[in-house]
Design a protein around this motif. Structure first.
Motif: not given
Lengths: 500, 81, 496, 122
Positions: A73, A135, A184, A188, A193, A195
């Motif tokens: 990230i 992101n 998040s 992840y 990811s 993004e």
């Protein structure tokens, strides 16, 4: 090299007001210099944001990666149509708000002006960061920065009430930030990811349904605090004790708009319309937003303090955006995105008016406004434009967004949403009309002399925003192609043709 | 070497330990504690750890005993438990 | 030439300095201070060199004391893990000493010589723990550092000896339990060399004696680390010791114990067995989690800044324990990164406690009000930054160790740990903003009559280390990937 | 029965001593009694080490002309002994620090009883 400039513009745009902060702090003893820095930073920032417009209008994005924040990230910016749209509104209105604050703070001879202008600059930095974040982690980073930067603004008065409001604000916003972080982290762990992806980074994948719902609730709570969705809205009216330009900033430009910006990012770019529909998440959002719209309008109706009434009206209008996004149709998204700018210009006008009245006459209750329209015709004229727009009447840009929202609810087959929009429009008219009535048709209180307009520092910005509201209806693409940008953003999210 | 002697030593150790913790007079407790460490030294000797035994006798029993007496002289001889 | 000996130099420098400090008292009043500072700087250089060398060659540096080869002789090992911890404690010490130059004299007048001597002894002991490759030797160093620690705590206010005595009793129990565990291991394996034991233990199943050895070692080190139910000594010791002593012991003392735990659980014993065979790892995680909540709740209830920070230390030790308890690469990274971050954060906060004590006379929250923001704007800015990092907001350092911890928990599907992390972060929001509100908002009593307080910042030698350390929190946060990739990943034990 | 005692009595006794020591450190209210408990606790661990090194029929680790040096069972392992020398010294050092602290507590508060101490600290 112009290309190089553009590649660095996102970071510079974020940096410019941060860089101005120490200058503002250093110039604390020289107000003129200090305000010069503020205005300069605002102008430079707007210019930088504007410089990104050609590339984005052409359908591209401007990406910039600064450094790696966590494995996989990066602290990265990716300017797409939606982000640029929001950044343009925020940085454009910052210029006006800065002018206005100067008049307000001096007119009211407020204390701690330096801190005010400094936090203001940091807030704007964070807002642009949120708009350009590529992101989720970058988004969260600026989101938390915004929380911290607006805290001094909320507690500006430093009395008991303000401190309590500040506490509430912090408690809500920081908890929400934590939920965002956890959500998040889950994403992840699932996808590897963070993004943002137009159409949703979670769509297409096969994720456990129960977990999706829990994480959606986390995100909803996370962005819901700043966007004032109903059980989490209570800090917003409480923050009304802040000085008026702050209210304008909180309610029209930075904080709450970053909240609804976050809602659309979440719906369109994190979960994606497809996954939202598949897991029934949009209905959850729609119910929360719909209830907020109606309840907040009803509460606004009962307020006797002008700023409080405006605050609850804000709560309602923010949920317009959320409800529009929850419709998951092209028109719904268009309406939601357009309502961000429409509500921004209209509500900032109204708050500017309220502030001008307060500084000039020290009146803050609606009952005291009898006959004020004759003394302050420009101010109250702008007020009429703002309130008509919020009720959704042409020729003001509020009509445009509402039109799309209604069309979106028809497309989605959600007649309940349509009912909510219509009912709320009526309520809007009902709670703004008495104010206008008093201002123009009631006689002034006995023994009061006409006192004329407030300082031009305040009147000119509020007339400008009112003018903008009208102009953006007549020519939606005026100046900065907001309409085209909204279309581009929607076509990215829904994958269809942009301009409906 | 003789396990019977060892058992006697262990019993002595237990008795000394309980005594040291039990008596109310701190000086008596100090004496019991010193006796305890000295018994430990004897135990080491019986287990063939001569060097450890002598160190224990000198450092453990000797110096710790002196510490106890010195500390009790500086403070008080009475204890509640 | 020094290359080969830099490993042994680190403890030797400190032990020599511990002797030199009392000797050079006759030279000048300032000499003890300079001896301590210069030796810590030398320690930084030596451990930095060791770290650089072991990272660049990718191999641990082995040093055989007096040339005796293990398992008979004692060896010192600098691998990335131990060299990194060495560098951490020496750097923190340099900053604390820099800050404490005038504070030590003013807070504990006439005791500067024993103070600096004890500091050097403490550092010698701790660096010995970090570098030794021998379990019994580790015990000796543990006790040396503990003795120095007890003495340092005792040089404090009037109640400090009582706190120190409790620390001594509990610390001795901890160290003795550790020694007992080592004894059990020695009885079955027949060696005290860590590498030797590891090569035996990791090839076969553990016997009950070895399992009890493991439990005793974890329990004993748990006391030193102030793991949740065993933290009883920490709070009083931190509260009543002098400011400089607290800001030295708090950042590095418990961290070195955490290092021993990491060393034992990941390198000595078979990690898979420890994770699945016996629920030691789970127990650690539970203790850590409860400690996070407990420390947070009690921190909220305190009326003294130093005591509040002490409880927050209990909570943050829990983070490290939770990271270790996850027993995954991400958990390991989180634990080590949090050790680093928490050391720096706590150093800043306790140093600021010292600065405040010098200006206000105490650390009571009641004596803080908004005159502080005018009197000491820079110190308070540093405090705010450190507090934000403690709460864990990006992009400060504190956020990222939590991020890895959350990722590690999610990786194993352990949502309950995530909830605990969120709750404990909320607690820290409450207790830090309680302080910040006082410092920035609470009006001074009778402020109307009195003129606004003039700028009264602490002297540059106290301000500079605080500012540098707190600014480094941002750097540590933004550079966390570099730290993780280049420093912590090479530390991961071979099985990961 | 005799065999059982014969094989294990040392460990049982050591365990008892450990418990007594721990009890003294944690439960006794008098500070000096706590230190006595500490002495008992430390010494019992040392005894454990020495016992672990003890072998029936072996002699002290000094070369004896009458015994073969090739046969390991003939001699005790000297390593634990040397270690315990260090442990004894370390233990004594700790007890010494303990006494120093006790004396300074007495100077500050004129008591060695924990309940009174807590009372006077307020």
């Amino acid at each position: 090299m112009p290309e190089n400039w553009i590649a660095h513009a996102p970071f510079l745009a974020v940096l410019v007001s941060l860089a101005a902060t120490p200058l503002i702090l250093l110039a604390s003893r020289r107000p003129n210099l200090r305000e010069f820095w503020t205005l300069l930073a605002a102008a430079v920032k707007f210019g930088l944001v504007l410089s990104l417009l050609p590339a984005v209008r052409a359908g591209g994005t401007v990406e910039q990666t600064l450094l790696t924040l966590a494995p996989g990230i990066s602290l990265g910016f990716r300017v797409d149509a939606f982000g640029l749209y929001f950044a343009l509104i925020a940085s454009g209105l910052w210029i006006l708000t800065s002018f206005y604050s100067i008049g307000y703070m001096r007119g009211n001879s407020e204390e701690k002006q330096t801190r005010y202008f400094a936090s203001f600059a940091v807030s704007l930095s964070a807002t642009i960061g949120i708009a350009f974040a590529g992101n989720l982690l970058t988004f969260i980073l600026f989101y938390e920065l915004l929380t911290l930067a607006t805290y001094p603004l909320v507690i500006h008065k430093e009395n008991r009430e303000a401190i309590r409001a500040g506490r509430q604000y912090l408690a809500f916003a920081l908890s929400a930030g934590l939920l965002l972080v956890v959500g998040s982290a889950w994403i992840y762990a699932q996808t590897g990811s963070l993004e943002f992806e137009a159409g949703g980074m979670l769509s297409g994948g096969d994720h456990p349904a129960g977990m999706m719902r829990v994480v959606f609730m986390m995100f909803l709570a996370g962005v819901g605090v700043k966007s004032g969705i109903m059980p989490l809205h209570s800090w917003l009216p409480a923050a009304m004790v802040a000085p008026t330009p702050v209210s304008a900033l909180l309610h029209a430009v930075a904080v709450v708009k970053s909240g609804v910006f976050g809602v659309i990012r979440m719906v369109g770019f994190v979960f994606g319309p497809e996954a939202m529909g598949a897991y029934g998440l949009n209905l959850v959002l729609a119910v929360f937003a719909g209830v907020t719209v109606i309840l907040a309008s009803l509460i606004a109706f009962q307020q006797t303090n002008l700023k409080k009434r405006l605050a609850y009206s804000t709560v309602a209008h923010l949920s317009y955006v959320a409800l529009g996004a929850a419709l998951l149709t092209q028109a719904g998204f268009t309406g939601a995105i357009l309502h961000i700018s429409a509500h921004a210009t209209m509500k900032i006008t109204l708050f500017f008016c309220a502030g001008a009245i307060y500084v000039h006459t020290h009146k803050s209750e609606i009952g005291e406004l009898d006959g004020i329209g004759r003394s302050m015709p420009w101010t109250m004229g702008a007020f009429i434009i703002g309130s008509l727009g919020l009720a959704g009447l042409p020729p003001i840009n509020g009509f445009l967004s509402k039109w799309f929202l209604l069309q979106g609810s028809l497309d989605a087959g959600l007649l309940a949403a349509m009912g909510v929009f219509l009912l709320s429009g009526l309520l809007n008219a009902a709670y703004f009309f008495p104010i206008i009535m008093r201002a123009f048709f009631r006689p002034s209180p006995a023994g009061e002399k006409p006192f004329g307009e407030a300082s031009p520092f305040m009147v000119v910005p509020l007339c400008l925003t009112a003018f903008l509201s009208v102009a953006l209806f007549l020519f939606p693409n005026l100046f900065v192609n907001l309409y085209d940008l909204a279309g581009l953003a929607v076509s990215g999210i829904t994958g269809g043709e942009g301009t409906p | 070497m003789n396990w019977k002697i060892e058992i006697v030593l262990y019993l002595l150790l237990l008795a000394n330990a309980l005594l040291a913790l039990g008596v109310r007079n701190l000086l008596a407790a100090a004496v019991a504690a010193t006796a305890f460490t000295f018994t430990v030294a004897l135990l080491f000797l019986s287990m063939g750890a001569i060097d450890v035994g002598f160190t224990e006798a000198v450092v453990g029993a000797g110096i710790v005993g002196v510490y106890f007496i010195a500390a009790i002289c500086q403070t008080t001889r009475k204890s509640r438990d | 030439m020094t290359g080969d000996h830099s490993v042994v130099l680190i403890p030797v420098i400190f032990f020599t300095a511990a002797l030199l400090v009392p000797l050079c008292r006759r030279g000048s009043r300032r000499w003890p201070y300079w001896v301590a500072l210069v030796s810590s700087l030398l320690g930084v250089a030596a451990s930095g060199e060791a770290l650089w060398r072991t990272l660049s060659t990718g191999e641990a540096i082995h040093y055989h004391l007096a040339g005796w080869r293990p398992p008979m002789g004692i060896e010192l090992i600098a691998d990335p893990l131990s060299a990194f911890f060495c560098l951490l404690i020496t750097v923190v010490t340099v900053f604390v000493l820099w800050h404490g130059r005038s504070l030590v004299e003013s807070e504990t007048p006439g005791k500067a010589v024993p103070f600096y001597s004890c500091v050097m002894l403490l550092l010698g002991g701790l660096s010995g723990i970090l570098l030794t490759g021998d379990l019994f030797n580790l015990y000796v160093f543990l006790e040396i550092s503990s003795i120095a620690g007890y003495a340092l705590v005792a040089i404090g206010d009037k109640r400090a000896p009582v706190a120190s005595f409790r620390y001594l009793i509990l610390g001795t129990i901890g160290a003795s339990l550790y020694l007992l565990g080592v004894g059990f291991l020695f009885m079955t394996v027949g060696s005290l060399n860590m590498g030797d034991i590891a090569s035996v233990l990791q090839t076969r199943a553990m016997s009950p004696v070895e399992i009890s050895a493991l439990l005793l070692i974890v329990l004993g080190i748990g006391v030193k680390m102030a793991l949740f139910p065993l933290h009883g000594w920490l709070v009083d010791a931190y509260t009543h010791a002098s400011s400089t002593a607290t800001s030295l012991i708090a950042p590095i003392g418990t961290k070195v114990a955490a290092y021993v735990l990491i060393r034992a659980l990941f390198y000595l014993f078979d990690t898979d067995l420890v994770r699945e065979g016996i629920p030691v790892m789970n127990a650690l995680a539970v203790m850590g989690a409860v400690g996070m909540l407990w420390g947070g709740v009690l921190a909220m209830a305190q009326t003294d800044l130093k005591r509040m920070l002490a409880f927050s230390s209990v909570g943050h030790v829990g983070y490290i324990a939770l990271g270790i308890g996850l027993a995954s690469p991400l958990g390991f990274i989180a634990a080590v990164l949090h050790t680093l971050n928490h050391s720096v954060m706590k150093a800043v906060l306790f140093l600021i406690c010292g600065s405040l004590r010098q200006k206000l006379g105490d650390n009571a929250l009641d004596s803080m009000n908004n005159s502080l923001r005018l009197r000491m704007p820079w110190t308070m800015a540093a405090f705010t930054l450190a507090a934000i990092s403690m709460i864990g907001l990006p992009p400060t350092a504190g956020f990222f160790s939590k991020w890895y911890l959350v990722l590690g928990s999610l990786e194993q599907g352990k949502w309950h740990w995530v909830i605990v992390i969120v709750l404990s972060s909320l607690f820290s929001v409450v207790y830090f903003f309680r302080v910040l509100e006082r410092v920035y908002l609470r009006p001074q009593e009778g402020a109307e009559e009195e003129p606004a307080p003039a700028r009264d910042e602490s002297r540059p030698s106290m301000l500079a280390p605080v500012l540098i350390l707190s600014a480094s929190l941002l750097l540590l946060g933004l550079g966390n990937v570099m730290i993780v990739n280049h420093l912590i990943r090479p530390m991961l034990p071979a099985g990961f | 029965m005799v065999d059982f005692i014969h094989d294990n009595y040392a460990y049982w006794a050591i365990m008892l001593l450990l418990v007594i020591g721990l009890y003294g450190m944690l439960m006794k209210k008098n500070l000096i009694k706590k230190l006595i408990g500490m002495v008992i606790f430390q010494n019992s661990i040392i005894i454990l080490f020495v016992t672990a090194a003890y072998k029936w029929g072996a002699t002290v680790p000094v070369v004896d002309p009458g015994r073969s040096t090739d046969e390991i069972a003939n001699y005790l392992n000297p390593l634990p002994h040397t270690l315990m020398l260090t442990a004894i010294v370390v233990g004594v050092a700790i007890v010494g620090v303990g006494f120093a602290i006790v004396i300074s507590i007495y100077r500050n508060f004129q008591t060695l009883e924990e309940p009174e101490l807590l009372e006077r600290m307020k």
